[in-house]
Each structure stands twice: as C-alpha cells, then as structure tokens.
Design an enzyme around this catalytic site. Structure first.
Site, PDB file in Angstrom:
ATOM      1  N   LYS A  51      -9.183 -13.592  14.323  1.00  0.00           N
ATOM      2  CA  LYS A  51     -10.520 -13.465  13.709  1.00  0.00           C
ATOM      3  C   LYS A  51     -10.704 -14.506  12.604  1.00  0.00           C
ATOM      4  CE  LYS A  51     -12.863 -10.738  10.307  1.00  0.00           C
ATOM      5  NZ  LYS A  51     -12.824  -9.640   9.351  1.00  0.00           N
ATOM      6  N   THR A  81     -13.395  -9.793   4.916  1.00  0.00           N
ATOM      7  CA  THR A  81     -13.266 -11.195   5.329  1.00  0.00           C
ATOM      8  C   THR A  81     -14.373 -11.480   6.337  1.00  0.00           C
ATOM      9  OG1 THR A  81     -10.880 -11.102   5.057  1.00  0.00           O
ATOM     10  CG2 THR A  81     -11.757 -12.917   6.367  1.00  0.00           C
ATOM     11  N   LYS A  98     -10.625 -18.356   1.615  1.00  0.00           N
ATOM     12  CA  LYS A  98      -9.873 -17.507   2.550  1.00  0.00           C
ATOM     13  C   LYS A  98      -9.734 -18.204   3.912  1.00  0.00           C
ATOM     14  CE  LYS A  98      -8.412 -13.489   4.357  1.00  0.00           C
ATOM     15  NZ  LYS A  98      -7.190 -12.805   3.994  1.00  0.00           N
TER      16      LYS A  98
HETATM   17  P1  NAD Z   1     -10.301  -1.194   9.242  1.00  0.00           P
HETATM   18  O1  NAD Z   1     -10.902  -1.359  10.586  1.00  0.00           O
HETATM   19  O2  NAD Z   1      -9.005  -0.463   9.079  1.00  0.00           O
HETATM   20  O3  NAD Z   1     -11.376  -0.477   8.267  1.00  0.00           O
HETATM   21  C1  NAD Z   1     -12.750  -0.689   8.300  1.00  0.00           C
HETATM   22  C2  NAD Z   1     -13.436   0.624   7.903  1.00  0.00           C
HETATM   23  O4  NAD Z   1     -14.828   0.396   7.783  1.00  0.00           O
HETATM   24  C3  NAD Z   1     -13.242   1.737   8.947  1.00  0.00           C
HETATM   25  O5  NAD Z   1     -12.730   2.892   8.323  1.00  0.00           O
HETATM   26  C4  NAD Z   1     -14.668   1.957   9.484  1.00  0.00           C
HETATM   27  O6  NAD Z   1     -14.916   3.308   9.843  1.00  0.00           O
HETATM   28  C5  NAD Z   1     -15.501   1.538   8.295  1.00  0.00           C
HETATM   29  N1  NAD Z   1     -16.862   1.144   8.605  1.00  0.00           N
HETATM   30  C6  NAD Z   1     -17.299   0.263   9.546  1.00  0.00           C
HETATM   31  N2  NAD Z   1     -18.640   0.123   9.458  1.00  0.00           N
HETATM   32  C7  NAD Z   1     -19.059   0.929   8.435  1.00  0.00           C
HETATM   33  C8  NAD Z   1     -20.328   1.214   7.847  1.00  0.00           C
HETATM   34  N3  NAD Z   1     -21.452   0.636   8.294  1.00  0.00           N
HETATM   35  N4  NAD Z   1     -20.378   2.099   6.824  1.00  0.00           N
HETATM   36  C9  NAD Z   1     -19.244   2.684   6.367  1.00  0.00           C
HETATM   37  N5  NAD Z   1     -18.020   2.446   6.869  1.00  0.00           N
HETATM   38  C10 NAD Z   1     -17.923   1.591   7.902  1.00  0.00           C
HETATM   39  O7  NAD Z   1     -10.172  -2.676   8.640  1.00  0.00           O
HETATM   40  P2  NAD Z   1      -9.197  -3.171   7.458  1.00  0.00           P
HETATM   41  O8  NAD Z   1      -7.884  -3.561   8.010  1.00  0.00           O
HETATM   42  O9  NAD Z   1      -9.288  -2.208   6.318  1.00  0.00           O
HETATM   43  O10 NAD Z   1      -9.911  -4.562   7.082  1.00  0.00           O
HETATM   44  C11 NAD Z   1     -11.121  -4.604   6.337  1.00  0.00           C
HETATM   45  C12 NAD Z   1     -11.436  -6.059   6.030  1.00  0.00           C
HETATM   46  O11 NAD Z   1     -10.355  -6.638   5.290  1.00  0.00           O
HETATM   47  C13 NAD Z   1     -11.610  -6.944   7.286  1.00  0.00           C
HETATM   48  O12 NAD Z   1     -12.651  -7.846   7.059  1.00  0.00           O
HETATM   49  C14 NAD Z   1     -10.260  -7.650   7.409  1.00  0.00           C
HETATM   50  O13 NAD Z   1     -10.366  -8.900   8.066  1.00  0.00           O
HETATM   51  C15 NAD Z   1      -9.890  -7.808   5.941  1.00  0.00           C
HETATM   52  N6  NAD Z   1      -8.444  -7.939   5.682  1.00  0.00           N
HETATM   53  C16 NAD Z   1      -7.549  -7.112   6.301  1.00  0.00           C
HETATM   54  C17 NAD Z   1      -6.183  -7.250   6.043  1.00  0.00           C
HETATM   55  C18 NAD Z   1      -5.168  -6.347   6.712  1.00  0.00           C
HETATM   56  O14 NAD Z   1      -3.969  -6.658   6.644  1.00  0.00           O
HETATM   57  N7  NAD Z   1      -5.585  -5.245   7.332  1.00  0.00           N
HETATM   58  C19 NAD Z   1      -5.746  -8.234   5.137  1.00  0.00           C
HETATM   59  C20 NAD Z   1      -6.678  -9.026   4.472  1.00  0.00           C
HETATM   60  C21 NAD Z   1      -8.042  -8.871   4.760  1.00  0.00           C
END
Ligand code: NAD
Length: 286
Positions: free
Chosen positions: A238, A93, A163
């Site tokens: 966010k 997102t 979104k």
């Molecule tokens: P998270 O922080 O759990 O996971 C992000 C991952 O990305 C981490 O494991 C981190 O180590 C990795 N990362 C960061 N930079 C990196 C890079 N340059 N190379 C490789 N890996 C890298 O986040 P999440 O909850 O999985 O959310 C991910 C996305 O999905 C976000 O944009 C969030 O807004 C969106 N989202 C989350 C939810 C939810 O309920 N968690 C729901 C809908 C959308």
C-alpha cells in the site's frame, strides 16, 4: 488534560487511544466495529464519529486509507463540522493529495506514524507532521503521549510526503538486503559472516542491522518467528503504491520504487500479504 475525540480503533488506533487515556486525557472513541470500542480500556464510547468529535479540543483519526479519511471528515457524518475549533489530526497513512484536500481551510495536521503496533502499544511511535506551526505546537503534548519522536516536516501533506519517501527507501533497502543474503547463500557464505561484515561496512542499513530478513543475526527480527508481522507486506505494498502515486503526480523518476512495488505486489499475490515484509527474501530465493 484535554478532551479528545478518537475515530478508528484498529491495530494502531486502539493502543494509541488507550495511551491517551492512560496519560489522563478524556478520550471519546468511535469505530465502525463495536468490539473495537469495547476494547478501548479507559476511553468513553461515543455513538458516532461526530459524537466523538463534539466539544473536543483535539480530534484524531486512524483509518485504513484516503477514502475512509475523506468520508470521515467531509462525508455525511459531519465530523469536520462537529469538531469546529478543535485541532484535527489524521494519523492514517494516505496519499498526499487527499491529505491536502481534507486539510484545506481547516486547523488540521497530517501526522502519519512509523513504529508499527509495538510502537503504538509502547507509546514510542515516530510522528511525521504536516500543517500549520500553531496547530503543531498545540498538538505536541497530545502526540507526545503516543510517541517519542515528533518531526514537523512542513505545510499540509508534508507528513504524508515524508512517510511515502521513507517507506519507499525502506522497501528498496529491504529488497537489497534480502538479495545480498540470497547471493551469499549461493556462494556458500553464512548469514552470520555476511552480517558481521556488512553491518560494519558500507552496506550497513536498518533493514540489515535492526530487521535482518534471515533468522539468526538479529534475534528480535521477524525472520526468527516465521515472519509473523511486524509490518505486514500488504501494508508495504500500500505504501509503495502511495509513493508511486506521488511520483506520477510530481513527475519524479523513481525506477527502483516502481520495481519495489512490482515485487511486493507479486509477493502479496502469491499469498505473502499477511506475513512480515522482510519475508520477501523467501520469494527472492525462487
Ligand atoms: P486497521 O484496519 O487495524 O484499523 C482501522 C480501523 O478503522 C478498523 O477498526 C475499522 O473498523 C475502522 N474504520 C474504518 N472506517 C471507519 C469509519 N468510517 N469510522 C470509524 N471507524 C472506521 O488498520 P491499522 O493497522 O490500525 O492501520 C491504520 C492506519 O495506520 C493505516 O493507514 C495504516 O497504513 C497505518 N499504519 C499501520 C501500521 C501497522 O503496523 N499496522 C504502521 C504504520 C502505519
């Protein structure tokens, strides 16, 4: 079955990659956190993002924010170059502007999701997709292994636009629902009575009937487990920030969206960021 590169194995990306492997795809995965790679059951560890992307037919990113997405695709890691010929899919997102910038001149889709970590685990996510029709058609079976509802919203950035609009609406309706319960409490009206009336009346909405912010009427809502997320308030803050960024960029008047952001920002500052976004009812009680 396709060869897929998957980068970003957090709360969402981890289970999404595992579902692709479970569906029989060859999934090469990378994350900055080695533990996240180790937890990707059924996937093949890659040494870098570019390594995961090399030779893949589809490359997927699921990263925290726009700067991570720009760095991953356009930065020194060289992932966009390594993925030449592949369909590129960013499921993070992020802001509409960065989504369009990264997609420019590429066979790329922005495909943010809703459905949270449960949806990621159960392969029941909703994907809202922006980008070329041809890439969307090619990606459809891949997205179907991770989600149930897949909507093509338009050109590059349209998925992120959908979104931002949806989550702004959700935040406003959650705050409205919570305020109605707070007023009901002051008036001596029971939670169940308000629920029974409003869920069958013109006040009906998803925040009330599926995700009720007070315990009792909807047993599966986070209110019944002390607001353990679910969807964390910090993520809602966010998303509201992204909606306001889009509103400013386009000159759209969104006074309730702006106010929802201010309220969620306060909730996060007061320590609610790690709790479910429906927990804002506790702050509204004062
Ligand atoms: P998270 O922080 O759990 O996971 C992000 C991952 O990305 C981490 O494991 C981190 O180590 C990795 N990362 C960061 N930079 C990196 C890079 N340059 N190379 C490789 N890996 C890298 O986040 P999440 O909850 O999985 O959310 C991910 C996305 O999905 C976000 O944009 C969030 O807004 C969106 N989202 C989350 C939810 C939810 O309920 N968690 C729901 C809908 C959308």
């Amino acid at each position: 079955m396709a060869r897929i590169g998957f980068v970003g194995l957090g709360n969402m990306g981890g289970p999404m990659a595992r579902n692709l492997a479970r569906a029989g795809h060859e999934v090469r995965v990378f994350d900055l956190a080695p533990a996240a790679i180790a937890a990707a059951t059924g996937c093949i560890p890659a040494a870098s993002a570019a390594d995961a992307a090399t030779g893949a037919a589809f490359v997927i990113t699921m990263l925290p924010a726009g700067k991570h997405v720009r760095d991953a695709w356009l930065g020194t890691g060289g992932m966009a170059a390594a993925a030449a010929g592949a369909v590129l899919i960013d499921c993070s997102t992020i802001d509409v502007g960065t989504a369009r910038e990264v997609a420019e001149g590429r066979r790329m889709l922005d495909a943010p999701v809703s459905g949270g970590t449960m949806g990621a685990e159960n392969a029941s996510l909703t994907f809202m997709v922006g980008g070329p029709e041809e890439a969307f058609a090619a990606a459809q079976p891949i997205l179907a292994a991770m989600g149930k509802t897949i909507v093509h919203c338009g050109a590059a950035g349209a998925g992120q636009a959908a979104k931002a609009c949806n989550n702004m609406l959700l935040a406003i309706s959650m705050i409205g629902t919570a305020e109605a319960f707070v007023l009901a409490e002051k008036l001596g009206l029971s939670h169940q009575a308000l629920f029974d009336v409003a869920s069958k009346s013109s006040g009906q909405c998803w925040a009330l009937t599926t995700y009720c912010p007070v315990p009792g009427p909807v047993p599966t809502s986070p209110a019944n487990r002390d607001y353990v997320p679910g969807f964390a308030a910090s993520l809602m803050e966010k998303d509201l920030g992204l909606a306001q960024q889009a509103a400013t960029a386009t000159g759209a008047e969104t006074p309730l969206g702006a106010h929802a952001l201010a309220l969620y920002r306060r909730f996060v500052e007061e320590g609610g960021g790690g709790t479910d976004f429906s927990g804002i009812v506790r702050m509204l009680r004062g």
